[in-house]
Design a protein around this motif. Structure first.
Motif, PDB file in Angstrom:
ATOM      1  N   LYS A  75      39.863  49.103  23.528  1.00  0.00           N
ATOM      2  CA  LYS A  75      39.152  50.181  24.205  1.00  0.00           C
ATOM      3  C   LYS A  75      38.636  51.164  23.159  1.00  0.00           C
ATOM      4  O   LYS A  75      39.069  51.160  22.008  1.00  0.00           O
ATOM      5  CB  LYS A  75      40.083  50.910  25.186  1.00  0.00           C
ATOM      6  N   SER A  76      37.702  52.029  23.574  1.00  0.00           N
ATOM      7  CA  SER A  76      37.075  52.950  22.622  1.00  0.00           C
ATOM      8  C   SER A  76      38.064  53.939  22.025  1.00  0.00           C
ATOM      9  O   SER A  76      37.819  54.514  20.979  1.00  0.00           O
ATOM     10  CB  SER A  76      35.925  53.707  23.295  1.00  0.00           C
ATOM     11  N   ASN A  77      39.213  54.155  22.691  1.00  0.00           N
ATOM     12  CA  ASN A  77      40.219  55.070  22.144  1.00  0.00           C
ATOM     13  C   ASN A  77      41.219  54.353  21.244  1.00  0.00           C
ATOM     14  O   ASN A  77      42.205  54.945  20.821  1.00  0.00           O
ATOM     15  CB  ASN A  77      40.952  55.805  23.273  1.00  0.00           C
ATOM     16  N   GLY A  78      40.977  53.064  20.966  1.00  0.00           N
ATOM     17  CA  GLY A  78      41.860  52.311  20.080  1.00  0.00           C
ATOM     18  C   GLY A  78      42.956  51.546  20.798  1.00  0.00           C
ATOM     19  O   GLY A  78      43.747  50.842  20.164  1.00  0.00           O
ATOM     20  N   TYR A  79      43.029  51.643  22.117  1.00  0.00           N
ATOM     21  CA  TYR A  79      44.076  50.971  22.893  1.00  0.00           C
ATOM     22  C   TYR A  79      43.962  49.459  22.740  1.00  0.00           C
ATOM     23  O   TYR A  79      42.890  48.882  22.906  1.00  0.00           O
ATOM     24  CB  TYR A  79      43.940  51.354  24.366  1.00  0.00           C
ATOM     25  N   ARG A  80      45.120  48.809  22.419  1.00  0.00           N
ATOM     26  CA  ARG A  80      45.145  47.353  22.258  1.00  0.00           C
ATOM     27  C   ARG A  80      46.343  46.785  23.005  1.00  0.00           C
ATOM     28  O   ARG A  80      47.473  47.267  22.852  1.00  0.00           O
ATOM     29  CB  ARG A  80      45.220  46.965  20.776  1.00  0.00           C
ATOM     30  N   SER A  81      46.092  45.762  23.820  1.00  0.00           N
ATOM     31  CA  SER A  81      47.163  45.130  24.587  1.00  0.00           C
ATOM     32  C   SER A  81      46.578  43.963  25.367  1.00  0.00           C
ATOM     33  O   SER A  81      45.357  43.885  25.563  1.00  0.00           O
ATOM     34  CB  SER A  81      47.795  46.146  25.548  1.00  0.00           C
ATOM     35  N   GLN A 129      53.119  51.996  19.894  1.00  0.00           N
ATOM     36  CA  GLN A 129      53.154  53.379  19.416  1.00  0.00           C
ATOM     37  C   GLN A 129      51.769  54.012  19.500  1.00  0.00           C
ATOM     38  O   GLN A 129      51.610  55.152  19.957  1.00  0.00           O
ATOM     39  CB  GLN A 129      53.667  53.410  17.964  1.00  0.00           C
ATOM     40  N   ARG A 130      50.746  53.267  19.098  1.00  0.00           N
ATOM     41  CA  ARG A 130      49.368  53.781  19.144  1.00  0.00           C
ATOM     42  C   ARG A 130      48.919  53.955  20.595  1.00  0.00           C
ATOM     43  O   ARG A 130      48.236  54.930  20.927  1.00  0.00           O
ATOM     44  CB  ARG A 130      48.436  52.817  18.402  1.00  0.00           C
ATOM     45  N   ASN A 131      49.298  53.026  21.458  1.00  0.00           N
ATOM     46  CA  ASN A 131      48.828  53.074  22.844  1.00  0.00           C
ATOM     47  C   ASN A 131      49.381  54.273  23.604  1.00  0.00           C
ATOM     48  O   ASN A 131      48.701  54.834  24.461  1.00  0.00           O
ATOM     49  CB  ASN A 131      49.217  51.793  23.583  1.00  0.00           C
ATOM     50  N   GLU A 132      50.625  54.646  23.310  1.00  0.00           N
ATOM     51  CA  GLU A 132      51.228  55.745  24.064  1.00  0.00           C
ATOM     52  C   GLU A 132      50.750  57.110  23.572  1.00  0.00           C
ATOM     53  O   GLU A 132      50.628  58.040  24.346  1.00  0.00           O
ATOM     54  CB  GLU A 132      52.756  55.663  23.979  1.00  0.00           C
ATOM     55  N   PHE A 133      50.474  57.209  22.264  1.00  0.00           N
ATOM     56  CA  PHE A 133      50.143  58.526  21.715  1.00  0.00           C
ATOM     57  C   PHE A 133      48.833  58.543  20.946  1.00  0.00           C
ATOM     58  O   PHE A 133      48.484  59.529  20.321  1.00  0.00           O
ATOM     59  CB  PHE A 133      51.292  59.039  20.842  1.00  0.00           C
ATOM     60  N   GLY A 134      48.077  57.446  20.970  1.00  0.00           N
ATOM     61  CA  GLY A 134      46.699  57.412  20.510  1.00  0.00           C
ATOM     62  C   GLY A 134      46.482  57.964  19.117  1.00  0.00           C
ATOM     63  O   GLY A 134      47.176  57.621  18.164  1.00  0.00           O
ATOM     64  N   LEU A 135      45.463  58.840  19.006  1.00  0.00           N
ATOM     65  CA  LEU A 135      45.101  59.407  17.705  1.00  0.00           C
ATOM     66  C   LEU A 135      46.278  60.135  17.067  1.00  0.00           C
ATOM     67  O   LEU A 135      46.440  60.123  15.851  1.00  0.00           O
ATOM     68  CB  LEU A 135      43.939  60.387  17.868  1.00  0.00           C
TER      69      LEU A 135
END
Length: 696
Positions: A300-306, A330-336
C-alpha cells in the motif's frame, strides 16, 4: 501519569545517547508553564503532554520528538513563546513545536471553515517534518481517551467527527493502524452510542458462548503450519465494534449475518515462509474466491505489507488471516513511526507521494468546502493498482478513471489529457480502472482540463486541479472583458493614459498586477469612478459624490409623475426606454417603474397603478441579458467584443449556470433604448460563440 524519571528511563532504554539533562529540563518546563491548569477530568493539565510523550516513547522516537510532545501545548495555552522554546531547547524543537501549535483550533471561524483551516495548516506543517504529524496523532489519541470527561455532548460529537473524518484516516495513511483503530473505536462510541453498545454487548455474549473458540482456531492454524515445517506465531482477535458496524452498513446485513468477525495474524521469519504458509492454509481449508490480496509484492502507499486471505473454517465459519514477517508487522502497526531512526541519520521521506498530493490539493483548493472534500477523498478510500506502459505502479481509489491516473502521474499530464488506452485499447476517459490495468495517456499540446471531467473523476488531486484550471480560464476571460471596458473608461479621463499611469493605478487600488485590475473591472468589482480616480487622482473631484460615471449625461425622466415624487426602475424586469411602462405606487414608498408585461406586477394588484411614459431625457437605463456561450477558449472575449462594438457598458457579469459544454451568464448592460438593446441581442444571436441570448 508517567513520572519524570520513568519517562527519561524509557528514552534511555532505546537511545542510550539521549541527553538526559535536556529531557529533565523539558519535563520541568512543561510542569511549570502549565502550573495549576486543569483538564476536564480534573487532572493537572501537564499530565496530557506527559502522556503524549509517553506514547512517543512507545514508538521509540528521537529525543527531539519526545521534547516536542512535552512542550506541544505550552505556546498555545501558556505565556511561553516560540522564541522561549528556541532559547531553551534549540531551533529544531522550536520548529517542531511551532508546527504542532499551528494546528490548534481557530475558534472564531465557522465550524467547517475552522476544520478546513486546521487541515490546511496541518498538511503544510507535515510537509516540513512528518514528526509534526506523529506528535499530533498522539495528542489526538490521548484526547480521545479522555473525551468522556467533557460534559457537552455536542462538543464530544464534534471532536469525534473531526477525529473520524481527518485524524483516523491520516493515521491509516502513514500506516499507524493501532492509532487508527483506537481512534475509530473511541469516535464510534460518541457518534453512534446505541450501535456501539449493542455490538459490544453481542460480542460479549459470543465470547461467553464460544468456549475459547478464537484460541482453538489459532491453535489449529499453528498446528497445520508446524506440520508443514513452518515455525510461526499465531494470534487471533475479534474485530472491533466499528469494523463490524461498517461491514453491517456496507453489506446491509444484521450482526448475525456478519460471518467474518474473527481475524488471525500469522507472523513468519521470511517472505518465502509467508507464501508457503498461505499455500498450506489454502490446501487445509477452503479459500474464499476474490478475498486474497498480496500486499507484499505490491505494498500500500503507506508501506503496509502483508498477505490477506479469508478461509472457510468448520461449520461454515469465515475467518480472515493476515500473514507477514516480524519486520512487516512492526512497520504495519506503527508505519512511518516504526522506521524513524533519526539518531542514525536514516530519515524517512517526510513528503511521501500521497503527502505531496495533499500539499498540491491545499494549493489548488478555492475554499473550505473544497479543501475538506478533496482531502477526504485523498486520504480515505479503498485502493486499486494501475501501471504505466513502462511498468511504474500507481495506487488509486476504487472507481478511478484514466483522468485520475493521469493527474496521479503528474499534474501537467492530467491537464493535457485528450484520450487514453487501457490495456492497449482506446477507451472513454470516464472508464473505471480495474486492478492491474496498464494505462497509456494520450496528450495534446493545446489541451486543457474540461469542466465535464468533474462528473466522473474520484481523486481529490484531480478534482482540485480541474477546478483550479477552470477558475483560471474564467479569470482570464473575465479579465479580457475588463480590458475592453477599461479602455472605454480610460478614454473619459482628461489625460493620455500610458503604462506608467496603469502601474500607478494598480498600486493605488492595492491590486497585485495589471491582470488583477482588468479582472476587477470585468467582474464589476470597481466602479468607473474608482478606476478614473486611480488613473488620474482628482479627475472626478469637480462632480458630486453620487455622480454615476457610467451614466454621465444620461439622466432619465418619466412623464406622468407628480412633481417631486421619487421613482426607481424595477430590477425584476429592467425596463429601458422604448418599453411600455407602468408605475406601481406602494404605501410609504416611492413609485416603482415596471415594463407593462412584468410578471411581478401581479403581486402589486392592491397598490396604485400609474400610467407612465418616458420623458425627453431617457438614455442610460440598464437592461439584463441571459447569454449562454460555448465553453471553449475565447468565447467570453468574443462576447465582450460585441458589447464594445455596440458601445454598451457592462455594469455586472454573473455566471449562473455551468452545464458543459455551455456556460450561462446574466449580464447587466447600459443601453440608450430598446432599439440599442435589440441590436446587441441580434449581434449575440449571430455569433458562433453564443448558443442562446435573451432578455431577462
Amino acid at each position: 501519569m508517567l513520572r519524570q524519571y520513568e519517562l527519561v528511563e524509557r528514552v534511555l532504554g532505546y537511545d542510550p545517547d539521549a541527553d538526559e539533562a535536556v529531557l529533565n529540563r523539558a519535563y520541568v518546563y512543561t510542569v511549570q508553564k502549565h502550573g495549576t491548569q486543569k483538564r476536564a477530568s480534573g487532572d493537572p493539565y501537564f499530565s496530557h503532554p506527559v502522556e503524549v510523550a509517553g506514547l512517543m516513547t512507545d514508538l521509540q522516537l528521537d529525543q527531539e520528538t519526545i521534547i516536542t510532545a512535552l512542550l506541544h501545548d505550552t505556546v498555545e495555552d501558556t505565556l511561553a513563546t516560540i522564541d522561549d522554546i528556541e532559547a531553551n531547547f534549540g531551533t529544531e524543537v522550536a520548529q517542531l513545536v511551532d508546527g504542532v501549535t499551528k494546528l490548534s483550533k481557530i475558534e472564531a471561524m465557522p465550524e467547517n471553515e475552522r476544520a478546513a483551516e486546521n487541515l490546511r495548516k496541518f498538511l503544510l506543517a507535515m510537509s516540513e517534518d512528518i514528526r509534526v504529524l506523529l506528535v499530533k496523532l498522539a495528542d489526538r489519541l490521548h484526547n480521545m481517551r479522555t473525551l468522556h470527561f467533557i460534559k457537552s455532548p455536542d462538543k464530544r460529537r464534534r471532536i469525534a467527527r473531526e477525529t473520524m473524518d481527518i485524524y483516523a484516516p491520516l493515521a491509516e495513511r502513514v500506516g499507524m493502524y493501532e492509532y487508527m483503530r483506537e481512534m475509530q473505536l473511541l469516535a464510534f462510541e460518541q457518534l453512534e452510542p446505541e450501535a456501539f453498545h449493542t455490538i459490544t454487548k453481542r460480542l460479549e455474549e459470543l465470547r461467553s458462548q464460544d468456549g475459547g473458540q478464537v484460541d482453538a482456531i489459532a491453535l489449529a492454524i499453528k498446528q497445520a503450519l508446524a506440520e508443514a515445517g513452518l515455525q510461526v506465531e499465531v494470534s487471533g482477535r475479534e474485530k472491533h465494534p466499528y469494523s463490524i458496524w461498517r461491514k453491517m452498513a456496507e453489506r446491509h446485513v444484521s450482526f448475525e449475518q456478519v460471518t467474518d468477525i474473527m481475524a488471525f495474524r500469522v507472523v513468519c521469519d521470511t517472505e518465502a515462509d509467508c507464501y508457503a504458509a498461505m499455500g498450506v492454509l489454502h490446501t487445509t481449508w477452503q479459500a474464499l474466491p476474490g478475498r486474497f490480496k498480496d500486499y507484499i509484492s505490491t505494498p500500500k502507499s503507506n508501506g503496509y505489507r502483508s498477505l490477506h486471505t479469508s478461509l472457510m473454517y468448520e461449520n461454515s465459519m469465515r475467518v480472515e488471516v493476515q500473514i507477514r514477517t516480524r519486520e512487516m508487522h512492526q512497520r504495519n502497526e506503527f508505519g512511518l513511526a516504526a522506521h524513524w531512526a533519526y539518531k542514525q541519520g536514516d530519515r524517512p521521506d517526510g513528503q511521501v507521494g500521497w503527502l505531496r498530493d495533499l500539499i498540491e490539493i491545499v494549493d489548488a483548493s478555492h475554499d473550505a468546502e473544497e479543501l475538506l472534500e478533496h482531502t477526504r477523498m485523498a486520504i480515505y478510500q479503498d485502493r486499486i493498482f494501475a501501471f504505466t506502459p513502462k511498468g511504474s505502479l500507481f495506487q488509486l481509489p476504487k472507481g478511478a478513471t484514466p483522468v485520475d491516473f493521469a493527474f496521479a502521474v503528474h499534474t501537467d499530464l492530467g491537464a493535457q489529457t485528450v484520450g487514453a488506452k487501457i490495456n492497449g485499447r482506446h477507451m472513454p476517459l470516464r472508464t473505471p480502472l480495474n486492478n492491474g490495468d496498464v494505462v497509456e495517456i494520450i496528450k495534446g499540446k493545446n489541451a486543457e482540463p474540461q469542466l465535464s471531467w468533474l462528473g466522473f473523476v474520484v481523486t481529490g488531486k484531480a478534482r482540485a486541479s480541474i477546478r483550479r484550471a477552470v477558475r483560471l480560464k474564467e479569470h482570464a476571460e473575465v479579465a479580457e472583458i475588463g480590458r475592453k471596458l477599461f479602455d472605454e473608461i480610460a478614454g473619459r479621463v482628461p489625460a493620455k493614459i500610458g503604462k506608467k499611469a496603469v502601474r500607478e493605478a494598480v498600486k493605488r487600488l492595492e491590486m497585485e498586477d495589471e491582470e488583477d485590475l482588468m479582472f476587477a473591472v470585468g467582474a464589476a468589482k470597481l466602479t468607473d469612478r474608482e478606476v478614473m480616480e486611480a488613473l488620474v487622482p482628482g479627475s472626478t473631484s469637480d462632480l458630486p459624490d453620487n455622480h454615476d460615471w457610467s451614466r454621465r449625461d444620461h439622466a432619465i425622466s418619466i412623464r406622468g409623475l407628480t412633481a417631486g415624487v421619487g421613482f426607481k426602475l424595477a430590477t425584476c424586469c429592467h425596463p429601458v426606454p422604448g418599453d411600455r411602462i407602468v408605475g406601481l405606487r406602494k404605501k410609504d414608498e416611492g413609485v416603482e417603474v415596471h415594463a407593462i408585461d412584468c410578471l411581478e406586477l401581479a403581486s402589486g394588484i392592491d397598490n396604485d397603478w400609474l400610467d407612465l411614459s418616458w420623458g425627453k431625457r431617457s438614455q442610460g437605463a440598464t437592461g439584463r441579458l441571459r447569454v449562454t456561450i460555448y465553453d471553449r477558449p475565447g468565447t467570453l472575449a468574443e462576447m465582450a467584443g460585441i458589447f464594445a462594438q455596440n458601445v454598451a457598458n457592462v455594469t455586472s457579469l454573473e455566471q449562473v449556470q455551468l452545464d458543459h459544454p455551455f456556460t450561462t451568464y446574466e449580464i447587466d448592460v447600459e443601453v440608450q433604448d430598446l432599439a440599442h438593446l435589440t441590436r446587441i441581442l441580434s449581434a449575440m444571436r449571430a455569433s458562433d460563440a453564443v448558443a442562446q441570448a435573451e432578455r431577462v
